[in-house]
Design a protein around this motif. Structure first.
Motif: not given
Ligand code: MF3
Ligand code: CO
Ligand code: CO
Length: 274
Positions: A108-134
């Protein structure tokens, strides 16, 4: 904008009151959310076996600054990085380091950007190579759980409705919802009232009102929900070492429903991104 001009516009502390924001805040949150989401889009091509999380964090730093924003996590309560990078059994707040991703990792990579004082907070999951089905299944269910929680948001519905939607879906897949971390109000303050729990009972909790702005960021474990904090004081892992996944959006309650401020501008909502 530079750090000097960002500082006075960014409130430091939560008043404890749930704020009802107006049109100007929504416009500010759209800008901040778009930059944070575009940053996560940029990372989709960078996550691969052999890359270190410190390298990914540097890419986040460069991207956010080039977009005229500031990473909110730098100097936040002593944190020193532009992102959190949480691999496999790390639930959240993984610290970027010189450890290389290996084939089959989920992160998971979680990033929060402040623009003009406002916070945009978001994260997603990423796969390195080929993780198992589970692992890929856990990631899919976690994304769907977040989206079901968001779909429950409209004026008059409650935080319990949101929590229930997430919990019912996750537990329906025999996963568990982490209790020790929650979503949060956000705006000019990074972590504001209210707490948004990712479990609960329909009809209970706080009623949503137009103008509320907060995050939905469920952490779902393949095993039990208990958390263990590493000695670094940040890294939260599943106590049973089971895989954990998370997605996060920043949203606002509208007159009739909900607006997602951190939607991917290019449709890269969840992996596989290729
Ligand atoms: N972005 C995280 C959240 O979703 C907070 C990270 S705070 C840090 O609320 F200090 F750990 F970076
Ligand atoms: Co958050
Ligand atoms: Co976050």
């Amino acid at each position: 904008m530079n750090y000097i001009t960002a500082t006075p516009a960014t409130a430091r502390r939560s008043s404890g009151q749930v704020k009802l924001h107006g049109a100007e805040a929504f416009e500010g949150m759209r800008k901040a959310g778009r930059i944070a989401a575009a940053c996560l889009d940029m990372l989709t091509e960078k996550v691969a076996p052999g890359v270190t999380t410190a390298e990914l964090d540097n890419l986040v730093y460069d991207f956010v600054l080039a977009a005229g924003a500031i990473p909110a996590t730098i100097f936040y309560r002593g944190y020193r990085h532009s992102s959190c990078t949480s691999i496999n059994d790390v639930i959240c707040h993984g610290i970027p380091a010189d450890r290389q991703l290996k084939d089959g990792d989920i992160v998971n990579i979680d990033v929060t950007a402040i623009v003009d004082g406002w916070h945009g907070d978001t994260s997603r999951m990423y796969l390195a190579g080929e993780p198992p089905l589970r692992a890929r299944k856990l990631v899919d269910v976690t994304y769907e759980a977040m989206m079901r929680g968001i779909a429950a948001i409209k004026p008059g519905a409650t935080t319990g409705d949101l929590g229930h939607a997430i919990q019912a879906f996750a537990e329906g897949h025999s996963y568990s919802v982490v209790r020790d971390f929650c979503g949060h109000g956000v705006g000019r303050v990074f972590h504001d009232a209210p707490n948004v729990l990712h479990y609960g009972q329909a009809g209970k909790g706080l009623a949503f009102k137009e103008g509320m702005i907060f995050t939905v960021e469920p952490m779902i474990n393949a095993g039990k929900p208990q958390v263990k904090l590493k000695p670094d004081g940040w890294t939260a892992v599943s106590k049973d070492r089971s895989l954990s996944a998370q997605f996060e959006h920043t949203v606002g309650v509208t007159a009739t429903g909900v607006e997602i401020f951190t939607q991917s501008p290019t449709g890269l909502h969840k992996p596989p991104y290729a």
